[in-house]
Design a protein around this motif. Structure first.
Motif, PDB file in Angstrom:
ATOM      1  N   VAL A  77      -0.353   0.332  -8.988  1.00 44.53           N
ATOM      2  CA  VAL A  77       0.762   0.148  -8.050  1.00 44.53           C
ATOM      3  C   VAL A  77       1.745   1.293  -8.230  1.00 44.53           C
ATOM      4  N   ASP A  78       1.964   2.067  -7.177  1.00 44.70           N
ATOM      5  CA  ASP A  78       2.884   3.198  -7.207  1.00 44.70           C
ATOM      6  C   ASP A  78       3.947   3.041  -6.129  1.00 44.70           C
ATOM      7  N   ASP A  79       5.162   3.551  -6.409  1.00 48.54           N
ATOM      8  CA  ASP A  79       6.148   3.707  -5.348  1.00 48.54           C
ATOM      9  C   ASP A  79       6.419   5.198  -5.190  1.00 48.54           C
ATOM     10  N   VAL A  80       6.385   5.655  -3.957  1.00 52.58           N
ATOM     11  CA  VAL A  80       6.473   7.079  -3.638  1.00 52.58           C
ATOM     12  C   VAL A  80       7.678   7.317  -2.743  1.00 52.58           C
ATOM     13  N   PRO A  81       8.458   8.380  -2.984  1.00 52.16           N
ATOM     14  CA  PRO A  81       9.591   8.675  -2.104  1.00 52.16           C
ATOM     15  C   PRO A  81       9.141   8.768  -0.649  1.00 52.16           C
ATOM     16  N   LEU A  82      10.028   8.366   0.262  1.00 56.64           N
ATOM     17  CA  LEU A  82       9.657   8.331   1.682  1.00 56.64           C
ATOM     18  C   LEU A  82       9.137   9.676   2.171  1.00 56.64           C
ATOM     19  N   GLY A  83       9.787  10.765   1.752  1.00 57.59           N
ATOM     20  CA  GLY A  83       9.360  12.086   2.212  1.00 57.59           C
ATOM     21  C   GLY A  83       8.003  12.517   1.695  1.00 57.59           C
ATOM     22  N   ASP A  84       7.536  11.893   0.606  1.00 60.07           N
ATOM     23  CA  ASP A  84       6.252  12.265   0.010  1.00 60.07           C
ATOM     24  C   ASP A  84       5.095  11.424   0.519  1.00 60.07           C
ATOM     25  N   VAL A  85       5.405  10.368   1.285  1.00 59.65           N
ATOM     26  CA  VAL A  85       4.349   9.466   1.738  1.00 59.65           C
ATOM     27  C   VAL A  85       3.271  10.182   2.547  1.00 59.65           C
ATOM     28  N   PRO A  86       3.621  11.038   3.531  1.00 54.36           N
ATOM     29  CA  PRO A  86       2.567  11.685   4.318  1.00 54.36           C
ATOM     30  C   PRO A  86       1.577  12.484   3.481  1.00 54.36           C
ATOM     31  N   ASN A  87       2.045  13.122   2.418  1.00 47.29           N
ATOM     32  CA  ASN A  87       1.159  13.937   1.586  1.00 47.29           C
ATOM     33  C   ASN A  87       0.447  13.140   0.507  1.00 47.29           C
ATOM     34  N   SER A  88       0.850  11.887   0.303  1.00 46.91           N
ATOM     35  CA  SER A  88       0.265  11.072  -0.761  1.00 46.91           C
ATOM     36  C   SER A  88      -0.624   9.950  -0.246  1.00 46.91           C
ATOM     37  N   ILE A  89      -0.485   9.611   1.021  1.00 43.44           N
ATOM     38  CA  ILE A  89      -1.111   8.396   1.537  1.00 43.44           C
ATOM     39  C   ILE A  89      -2.631   8.434   1.464  1.00 43.44           C
ATOM     40  N   SER A  90      -3.217   9.615   1.430  1.00 45.79           N
ATOM     41  CA  SER A  90      -4.684   9.723   1.376  1.00 45.79           C
ATOM     42  C   SER A  90      -5.265   9.196   0.063  1.00 45.79           C
ATOM     43  N   ASN A  91      -4.422   9.013  -0.953  1.00 41.12           N
ATOM     44  CA  ASN A  91      -4.902   8.563  -2.264  1.00 41.12           C
ATOM     45  C   ASN A  91      -4.962   7.045  -2.397  1.00 41.12           C
ATOM     46  N   TYR A  92      -4.535   6.316  -1.357  1.00 43.59           N
ATOM     47  CA  TYR A  92      -4.326   4.874  -1.513  1.00 43.59           C
ATOM     48  C   TYR A  92      -5.205   4.045  -0.584  1.00 43.59           C
ATOM     49  N   HIS A  93      -5.439   2.800  -1.039  1.00 39.34           N
ATOM     50  CA  HIS A  93      -6.275   1.858  -0.304  1.00 39.34           C
ATOM     51  C   HIS A  93      -5.448   0.802   0.433  1.00 39.34           C
ATOM     52  N   ILE A  94      -4.259   0.515  -0.096  1.00 43.05           N
ATOM     53  CA  ILE A  94      -3.333  -0.434   0.522  1.00 43.05           C
ATOM     54  C   ILE A  94      -1.974   0.231   0.603  1.00 43.05           C
ATOM     55  N   CYS A  95      -1.308   0.081   1.752  1.00 40.73           N
ATOM     56  CA  CYS A  95       0.038   0.628   1.916  1.00 40.73           C
ATOM     57  C   CYS A  95       1.000  -0.502   2.268  1.00 40.73           C
ATOM     58  N   VAL A  96       2.032  -0.665   1.454  1.00 40.94           N
ATOM     59  CA  VAL A  96       3.111  -1.612   1.747  1.00 40.94           C
ATOM     60  C   VAL A  96       4.256  -0.785   2.309  1.00 40.94           C
ATOM     61  N   VAL A  97       4.517  -0.919   3.613  1.00 34.91           N
ATOM     62  CA  VAL A  97       5.340   0.072   4.303  1.00 34.91           C
ATOM     63  C   VAL A  97       6.834  -0.021   4.010  1.00 34.91           C
ATOM     64  N   LYS A  98       7.356  -1.229   3.787  1.00 37.87           N
ATOM     65  CA  LYS A  98       8.799  -1.439   3.674  1.00 37.87           C
ATOM     66  C   LYS A  98       9.500  -0.799   4.875  1.00 37.87           C
ATOM     67  N   ASN A  99      10.383   0.199   4.671  1.00 39.45           N
ATOM     68  CA  ASN A  99      11.071   0.783   5.831  1.00 39.45           C
ATOM     69  C   ASN A  99      10.548   2.174   6.187  1.00 39.45           C
ATOM     70  N   GLN A 100       9.343   2.487   5.761  1.00 36.88           N
ATOM     71  CA  GLN A 100       8.672   3.734   6.160  1.00 36.88           C
ATOM     72  C   GLN A 100       8.091   3.586   7.564  1.00 36.88           C
ATOM     73  N   ARG A 101       8.207   4.630   8.370  1.00 33.68           N
ATOM     74  CA  ARG A 101       7.576   4.642   9.686  1.00 33.68           C
ATOM     75  C   ARG A 101       6.215   5.326   9.563  1.00 33.68           C
ATOM     76  N   LEU A 102       5.174   4.627   9.989  1.00 32.94           N
ATOM     77  CA  LEU A 102       3.819   5.172   9.943  1.00 32.94           C
ATOM     78  C   LEU A 102       3.366   5.451  11.372  1.00 32.94           C
ATOM     79  N   ASP A 103       3.465   6.721  11.776  1.00 29.79           N
ATOM     80  CA  ASP A 103       3.012   7.088  13.108  1.00 29.79           C
ATOM     81  C   ASP A 103       1.549   7.515  13.057  1.00 29.79           C
ATOM     82  N   SER A 104       1.012   7.911  14.204  1.00 34.17           N
ATOM     83  CA  SER A 104      -0.410   8.243  14.268  1.00 34.17           C
ATOM     84  C   SER A 104      -0.760   9.425  13.369  1.00 34.17           C
ATOM     85  N   GLU A 105       0.156  10.385  13.225  1.00 33.64           N
ATOM     86  CA  GLU A 105      -0.129  11.556  12.404  1.00 33.64           C
ATOM     87  C   GLU A 105      -0.253  11.179  10.927  1.00 33.64           C
ATOM     88  N   VAL A 106       0.678  10.341  10.450  1.00 35.34           N
ATOM     89  CA  VAL A 106       0.612   9.912   9.044  1.00 35.34           C
ATOM     90  C   VAL A 106      -0.613   9.038   8.821  1.00 35.34           C
TER      91      VAL A 106
END
Length: 382
Positions: A77-106
């Motif tokens: 279980v990791d928490d990643v700064p909002l600005g780092d999510v786009p570059n880190s998301i490829s490493n994960y199997h489950i994403c708990v978004v909280k207040n992050q916006r996940l658009d089609s590019e991310v």
């Protein structure tokens, strides 16, 4: 009395009474789940399922989930700064978004992702269509089984009472050593308009009934019966029908008429293209002079300029908000300078009960995904 089994964080089956909502949800696969997880622990499973919590806000979400999963080294279980999510998301199997916006590019970068979920119910920041195209499931944790709806309903009442009893003026009176002032108001005899009669609205109506209020409510469509609630120690009315909770029911076309009848309006709507900015100049002008407005749903439901204007004119008698137009809210915002405005930092659902419950849901979903068995305890939207 019948008992149901729920896997606890040490991998031991724990007896839970049937009125526990989480036990009821997970019982569908608890026996197989227990055996599978015990087998993974015994075999020292080398595979790792990675769970991403987006951003630093609402820290209890990741902290409680880590605590629940502390004896399962194959779940990370990791928490990643909002600005780092786009570059880190490829490493994960489950994403708990909280207040992050996940658009089609991310989402296109989430090459290993199996599930995007919310630590609660709000998914307006997730491009569900893009996730579906990528083969990623999207889900929320139902508020009526997690304690989230009950927690939000309680905070709504807290804000109502704070406005009625003039909390900011009370604080000044204490500092100035004045007794017997200000003169506040009671909930008794008031008319409350619940705009959006979903799980939160229902729990709010149940808790408002003992205060002796008249309740108006709107929703898109009305069923004949209430949804079944599995919460322990649930507040019960004489009957579980909506007719016992609501004095007048209406639809979206009735919101202006209901606003004109109410002493207090509570926004409980989901945020979408149809509800964004629904509390606008027209709506606020339709409210009674001096009526109160409470928002525990999403900041985008309220038109900022309209709210500011009606506070300045004195038409709006008070504002209580747990959510804002941009978060974290600017402490120097002009709206906060009014004595009849109360704001809390998006904590309506942040209670020990709801957060512990939701951490168990997220933890069990991670274990289920790792074990390759059906995911339970969540509500899929695609």
């Amino acid at each position: 009395m019948l008992q149901r089994l729920l896997l606890n964080r040490k991998g031991i089956a724990t007896a839970i009474l049937p009125n526990n909502a989480i036990a009821a949800v997970r019982f569908l696969c608890s026996a197989d789940f227990s055996r599978e997880v015990e087998k993974m622990v015994e075999n020292g499973d080398n595979r790792v399922t990675r769970v991403l919590f987006c951003g630093p806000h609402f820290p209890a979400s990741q902290n409680y989930t880590r605590e629940y999963l502390q004896n399962y080294p194959f779940i990370q279980v990791d928490d990643v700064p909002l600005g780092d999510v786009p570059n880190s998301i490829s490493n994960y199997h489950i994403c708990v978004v909280k207040n992050q916006r996940l658009d089609s590019e991310v989402i296109s970068r989430a090459t290993q992702m199996k599930l995007i979920m919310q630590y609660g119910v709000g998914l307006e920041g997730v491009n569900v269509e893009a996730a579906t195209r990528s083969g990623i499931k999207v889900a929320r944790i139902p508020g009526n089984v997690s304690g989230n709806a009950a927690s939000c309903a309680e905070l709504a009442i807290y804000l109502m009472l704070g406005l009625l009893r003039k909390q900011k003026e009370i604080e000044i009176a204490v500092k100035q050593k004045r007794l017997g002032e200000p003169v506040g108001e009671t909930l008794l005899g008031k008319t409350v308009f619940i705009m959006g009669f979903g799980n939160i609205g229902i729990d709010l109506a149940k808790r408002l009934r003992p205060f002796g209020v008249k309740i108006l409510a709107t929703k898109r469509s009305w069923a004949s019966d209430l949804p079944v609630s599995c919460q322990p120690n649930e507040i019960k009315t004489q009957s579980d029908t909506i007719d016992d909770l609501v004095d007048k029911k209406g639809g979206p076309e009735d919101i202006f008429d209901f606003a004109g009848e109410a002493d207090i309006v509570v926004a409980c709507l989901a945020l979408n293209t149809e509800t964004a900015g629904i509390v606008n100049h027209k709506f606020l002008s339709s409210m009674r002079q001096g009526a109160l407005l409470v928002n525990i749903a999403r900041g985008g439901l309220l038109d900022y300029r309209a709210v500011l204007s009606h506070l300045a004119s004195g038409h709006l008698g008070g504002l209580g908000i747990d959510v804002a137009w941009s978060e974290p809210f600017d402490p120097d915002d002009p709206i906060l300078k009014f004595q009849n405005v109360l704001i809390t930092p998006h904590i309506a659902g942040v209670t020990e009960y709801s957060y512990r419950t939701m951490s168990q849901v997220v933890g069990d979903v991670a274990l289920q995904l790792h074990a390759g068995i059906p995911l339970t305890g969540i509500e899929f939207v695609n």
